[in-house]
Enzyme design. Structure first.
Site, PDB file in Angstrom:
ATOM      1  N   ALA A 109      -8.182   2.047   0.210  1.00 40.50           N
ATOM      2  CA  ALA A 109      -8.718   1.163  -0.839  1.00 40.50           C
ATOM      3  C   ALA A 109      -8.936   1.941  -2.132  1.00 40.50           C
ATOM      4  CB  ALA A 109     -10.014   0.521  -0.364  1.00 40.50           C
ATOM      5  N   ASP A 150      -1.773  -0.249   6.843  1.00 40.12           N
ATOM      6  CA  ASP A 150      -3.053  -0.103   6.141  1.00 40.12           C
ATOM      7  C   ASP A 150      -2.884  -0.347   4.640  1.00 40.12           C
ATOM      8  OD1 ASP A 150      -4.059   0.478   8.593  1.00 40.12           O
ATOM      9  OD2 ASP A 150      -4.585   2.558   8.178  1.00 40.12           O
TER      10      ASP A 150
END
Ligand code: MEV
Length: 312
Positions: A109, A150
């Protein structure tokens, strides 16, 4: 100032098998996110970049950082991708509410939030596919053979059905569903678990290929259940995926305690999520019982729990 963020994530089905070309499903966790703020520094010469990340005690100039540091690496990579070699001086401030090294996508992230804020700041926003591709390059630092799931789920910030080498498919939900994400507190680097599975696969390819095939079949059924809102069946598939993850060898005693507790407390299904050997387990629950189940799992030793509603 330019600000951008990216959410945390969890793998719902198909971890490990996805590294070997089977499909997997992951969902974003919107309550957790990484945020990057970029401001111009008018007093410094072109090309100077200051990086600040209090969560990891980092306060440094980019040119003083090891270029292999994941933050330096993604900044250089993004600038190269944009073809900008002497950017205006700027300060990059990174913060995140995603627990570090817990399988919730904190590093990914941060990478995506940097790519977004930097490209927006320089007036050249990048399409999601290119953002995801850049973030994938950083995943490779963490473990050599990332599947790419991911970076995909964090970049697209939607439930995704993912298969290596194919464009991700966004899954539409027949009904929202509620998950409790529970951290065993045992840190488990993805690289270690992925390497262990690789060794086992090398030792006994035929067994592992059929385990991965079985996982792939569960993932396809799970997608169908998600799209039709068949939550009870989805829980059963989680339990089946867990049995296969145990056979793959990424279970742990701490995960066992939390999964057993969750099942005794009346969940629809429970499994480990991500690399395993520690890290997180997830439980699919009726939202009306989420509080009491969460408390039971906490009492059984989870160091952190989070109830999240999966929405489109
Ligand atoms: C990690 O979140 C999921 C794994 O399948 C590794 C990968 O897909 O790269 C264990």
């Amino acid at each position: 100032m330019t600000t951008a963020s990216a959410p945390g994530k969890i793998i719902l089905f198909g971890e490990h098998a996805v590294v070997y070309g089977r499909p997997a499903i992951a969902v974003p966790i919107h309550q957790l996110s990484a945020t990057v703020e970029i401001s111009s520094i008018s007093t410094s010469p072109l090309g100077t970049i200051h990086v600040e990340a209090h969560d990891i005690d980092l306060d440094a100039w980019l040119h003083e950082m090891n270029p292999d540091h994941p933050l330096a690496y993604i900044i250089h990579l993004t600038l190269d991708e944009l073809g900008v070699h002497d950017p205006p001086a700027m300060g990059i401030k990174i913060s995140s509410s995603i627990p570090i090294a817990s399988g919730l996508g904190s590093g990914t992230a941060v990478s995506v939030a940097i790519i977004r804020s930097l490209s927006n700041h320089l007036g050249q926003s990048l399409p999601l596919k290119r953002q995801s591709k850049l973030a994938y390059e950083v995943e490779k630092i963490h473990h050599g053979t990332p599947s790419g799931i991911d970076n995909t789920v964090v970049t697209y910030a939607k439930p995704v059905y993912y298969e290596r080498g194919r464009d991700p498919e966004i899954i539409s939900l027949g009904a929202p569903f509620t998950l409790i994400v529970c951290d065993t507190g045992v840190q488990s680097p993805t690289a270690v678990a992925v390497e262990q599975v690789r060794k086992s696969w090398q030792d006994d390819r035929s067994t592992f290929e059929s385990l991965f095939d079985e996982v792939g079949s569960i993932v396809r059924q799970a997608r169908d259940c998600i799209e039709r809102g068949k939550i009870i069946e989805l829980g059963l598939l989680m339990d089946q995926n867990q049995v296969l993850l145990e056979a793959i060898g990424v279970h742990s005693p701490q995960l066992q305690v939390l999964i057993e507790t969750a099942r005794n407390a009346g969940v629809y299904g429970a499994k480990l999520s991500g690399a395993g050997l520690g890290g997180n387990m997830i439980a699919l629950v009726d939202p009306a019982n989420a509080n009491s189940i969460e408390n039971a799992i906490k009492s059984a030793g989870a160091v952190r729990t989070l109830t999240t509603e999966v929405i489109e």
